[in-house]
Design a protein around this motif. Structure first.
Motif, PDB file in Angstrom:
ATOM      1  N   VAL A  18       0.907  -1.638  -0.042  1.00 19.64           N
ATOM      2  CA  VAL A  18      -0.218  -0.335   0.380  1.00 19.64           C
ATOM      3  C   VAL A  18       0.793   1.256   0.227  1.00 19.64           C
ATOM      4  O   VAL A  18       0.278   2.587  -0.647  1.00 19.64           O
ATOM      5  N   ARG A  19       2.127   0.984   0.611  1.00 22.80           N
ATOM      6  CA  ARG A  19       2.415   2.305   0.512  1.00 22.80           C
ATOM      7  C   ARG A  19       4.036   2.444  -0.354  1.00 22.80           C
ATOM      8  O   ARG A  19       3.702   3.778  -0.897  1.00 22.80           O
ATOM      9  N   LEU A  20       3.598   1.321  -0.808  1.00 25.13           N
ATOM     10  CA  LEU A  20       4.444   1.967  -2.383  1.00 25.13           C
ATOM     11  C   LEU A  20       3.729   2.266  -3.670  1.00 25.13           C
ATOM     12  O   LEU A  20       4.499   3.234  -4.090  1.00 25.13           O
ATOM     13  N   PHE A  21       2.770   1.726  -3.269  1.00 23.68           N
ATOM     14  CA  PHE A  21       1.181   1.848  -4.518  1.00 23.68           C
ATOM     15  C   PHE A  21       1.047   3.969  -4.130  1.00 23.68           C
ATOM     16  O   PHE A  21       1.041   4.669  -5.221  1.00 23.68           O
ATOM     17  N   LEU A  22       0.581   4.134  -3.222  1.00 20.66           N
ATOM     18  CA  LEU A  22       0.793   5.549  -2.413  1.00 20.66           C
ATOM     19  C   LEU A  22       2.149   6.053  -2.885  1.00 20.66           C
ATOM     20  O   LEU A  22       1.985   7.739  -3.545  1.00 20.66           O
ATOM     21  N   TRP A  23       2.736   5.776  -2.830  1.00 24.51           N
ATOM     22  CA  TRP A  23       4.509   6.215  -3.162  1.00 24.51           C
ATOM     23  C   TRP A  23       3.989   6.827  -4.520  1.00 24.51           C
ATOM     24  O   TRP A  23       4.272   7.753  -5.068  1.00 24.51           O
ATOM     25  N   PHE A  24       4.207   5.478  -5.756  1.00 16.86           N
ATOM     26  CA  PHE A  24       3.582   5.652  -6.877  1.00 16.86           C
ATOM     27  C   PHE A  24       3.293   7.209  -7.139  1.00 16.86           C
ATOM     28  O   PHE A  24       3.271   7.476  -8.790  1.00 16.86           O
ATOM     29  N   PHE A  25       1.832   6.557  -7.361  1.00 18.76           N
ATOM     30  CA  PHE A  25       0.627   7.007  -7.466  1.00 18.76           C
ATOM     31  C   PHE A  25       0.544   8.563  -6.731  1.00 18.76           C
ATOM     32  O   PHE A  25      -0.255   9.296  -7.657  1.00 18.76           O
ATOM     33  N   GLY A  26       1.798   8.987  -6.066  1.00 18.59           N
ATOM     34  CA  GLY A  26       0.980  10.206  -5.428  1.00 18.59           C
ATOM     35  C   GLY A  26       1.954  10.908  -5.555  1.00 18.59           C
ATOM     36  O   GLY A  26       2.698  11.883  -6.262  1.00 18.59           O
TER      37      GLY A  26
END
Length: 51
Positions: free
Chosen positions: A43-51
């Motif tokens: 989830v943190r990777l997903f948020l960092w990638f799209f954030g």
């Protein structure tokens, strides 16, 4: 003496099953912890990638 041996047999079976149950529950808790940790990282990777 034979009656004592027969009386001890169910107790040893109960003790053995309790030990197996305790090991199984500890293994389940450990697996749930790993699933939580990996999901949190994803989830943190997903948020960092799209954030």
């Amino acid at each position: 003496m034979l009656q004592k041996a027969r009386a001890a047999l169910p107790l040893s079976k109960i003790r053995e099953r309790a030990l197996e149950g305790a090991f199984f529950s500890v293994a389940l808790i450990a697996m749930a912890g790993w699933v939580y940790f990996i999901t949190l990282l994803l989830v943190r990777l997903f948020l960092w990638f799209f954030g």
